[in-house]
Design an enzyme around this catalytic site. Structure first.
Site, PDB file in Angstrom:
ATOM      1  NE  ARG A  71      -3.137   0.876  -0.503  1.00 50.15           N
ATOM      2  CZ  ARG A  71      -3.554   0.662  -2.138  1.00 50.15           C
ATOM      3  NH1 ARG A  71      -3.101   1.425  -2.547  1.00 50.15           N
ATOM      4  NH2 ARG A  71      -4.075  -0.472  -2.370  1.00 50.15           N
ATOM      5  CE  LYS A 124      -0.779  28.054  -2.621  1.00 48.43           C
ATOM      6  NZ  LYS A 124      -1.948  28.507  -3.878  1.00 48.43           N
ATOM      7  CE  LYS A 154       3.262  34.161  -1.041  1.00 43.10           C
ATOM      8  NZ  LYS A 154       2.402  33.238  -1.514  1.00 43.10           N
ATOM      9  CD  GLU A 191       2.243  38.396  -3.133  1.00 46.42           C
ATOM     10  OE1 GLU A 191       1.550  39.032  -2.805  1.00 46.42           O
ATOM     11  OE2 GLU A 191       2.844  37.383  -2.877  1.00 46.42           O
ATOM     12  CG  ASP A 212       0.227  37.690  -5.786  1.00 43.43           C
ATOM     13  OD1 ASP A 212      -0.005  36.390  -5.828  1.00 43.43           O
ATOM     14  OD2 ASP A 212      -0.786  38.042  -5.110  1.00 43.43           O
TER      15      ASP A 212
END
Length: 285
Positions: free
Chosen positions: A98, A133, A165, A198, A222
Site C-alpha cells: 500500500r 501548497k 509575500k 511579491e 501576484d
C-alpha cells in the site's frame, strides 16, 4: 535526485503509521521467510512516477529484494503495461504494497498533470513552477513528481529562500522596510540566501526596480492579468527574474507565457492532481 535520508525517514514514518504493532493479515496467513514475486500493473494512461521510490522502499526494508524495472520515471504509461517486478520476502511485499501504491499513484497523477502544463508551454521561454501548497510530510515526493513531469521546483521550504509575500510586507510596514530588513538579515546571518519579493501593482514593480536591484533576484507578479504581466516584464527589462502567480491554470497559462515572463507558479500542479490507477499483483507460479 532524492535525498536518501529524507526518503528513509518518510518510509519509516509511513510504515509505522500503517503497520502499528504488526501486519496481522500477513503474519497470520503467510509463513515467515517465504519468498515471492509481484508485478506493478498499469491501469490508466499518464506519466509514470515513483519507480525509483518503489525500488528504494522494497530494498530498504528487504536488502535482498530483486527489483526489475520495465519502465522508468517520466515514461509515458498505458493501461495494460507493467512498470516493474519485485522478488522479495512475501512479508515485505505485502507490508509495503500500500505504501508503494500510495506513493506511485499520487506521484504519477502529479507528474501527468505537470506534463500537461509543460506541453502547453512548448515553444515559450516560460517555465512552470510548483509551490509549497503540498501535503504535510509528503512534500519530498510531490515535488519530485513535479520534476519528473518536467516542471521546475520552487523553494522546498521556508529555509532555502526568502520570499517576502503580502503579509510579510504589510507586517513590516511596506516593501522597502521588508526588503531592507531581509537584506540586512542575509548579509549578517545567511550569506547567499536569495530574496524574492511579491508585488501587487505596477507601482510596486517600479519601486523594487528603483531601489532593490542588488538585493532581490526575482519579482513575483501576484494576481496580475496577462496584460499587466507584459507591462511589468517590460518595465523590469531583464534586471530581475520574473514570476507570475495567482489563479493561473491550464486554460490561461499560455496567455501568461506570451508575456515573456520567466516563470509561472501553479499550486494546482500538486493540490489539484488526481491519483492514477495502479495495482501490485502477486505472481503465482
Amino acid at each position: 535526485m532524492l535525498n536518501k535520508e529524507q526518503l528513509h525517514h518518510l518510509i519509516d514514518e509511513a510504515l509505522k503509521e500503517d503497520v502499528g504493532d504488526g501486519d496481522h493479515s500477513t503474519l497470520s496467513s503467510i509463513p515467515s521467510g517465504q519468498k515471492g514475486k509481484a508485478v506493478l500493473k498499469i491501469k490508466q494512461d499518464g506519466i509514470l512516477a515513483g519507480v525509483e521510490v518503489a525500488k528504494e522502499i522494497f530494498t530498504y526494508i528487504d536488502p535482498s529484494a530483486v527489483f526489475t524495472s520495465y519502465k522508468n520515471d517520466g515514461d509515458a504509461m498505458h493501461n495494460g503495461e507493467k512498470a516493474f517486478e519485485v522478488e522479495a520476502g512475501i512479508h515485505t511485499i505485502l507490508t509495503c504494497e500500500r505504501l508503494v501504491l500510495n506513493c506511485m499513484q499520487r506521484m504519477s497523477g502529479i507528474a501527468t498533470l505537470t506534463h500537461q502544463y509543460v506541453e502547453k508551454l512548448k515553444g515559450y521561454h516560460t517555465k512552470v513552477l510548483d509551490t509549497r501548497k503540498t501535503t504535510p510530510n509528503f512534500r519530498l515526493l510531490e515535488k519530485e513528481a513535479v520534476r519528473i513531469g518536467g516542471g521546475v521546483n520552487h523553494r522546498f521550504g521556508l529555509y532555502d529562500m526568502i520570499m517576502l509575500k503580502d503579509n510579510h510586507i504589510d507586517y513590516s510596514g511596506g516593501l522597502e522596510n521588508a526588503i531592507n530588513r531581509a537584506w540586512d538579515y542575509v548579509t549578517t546571518k545567511k550569506p547567499g540566501l536569495k530574496i524574492e519579493v511579491e508585488t501587487r501593482s505596477l507601482d510596486d514593480v517600479m519601486l523594487v526596480c528603483n531601489f532593490a536591484k542588488d538585493k532581490v533576484f526575482r519579482i513575483m507578479l501576484d494576481n496580475f492579468s496577462p496584460a499587466q504581466v507584459k507591462e511589468a516584464v517590460d518595465i523590469i527589462g531583464g534586471a530581475f527574474e520574473t514570476e507570475a502567480s495567482g489563479g493561473i491554470n491550464i486554460d490561461t497559462i499560455v496567455s501568461y507565457a506570451e508575456t515573456g515572463v520567466d516563470y509561472v507558479s501553479v499550486g494546482g500542479l500538486i493540490h489539484q492532481a488526481q491519483s492514477l490507477d495502479l495495482s501490485l499483483k502477486a505472481v503465482v507460479v
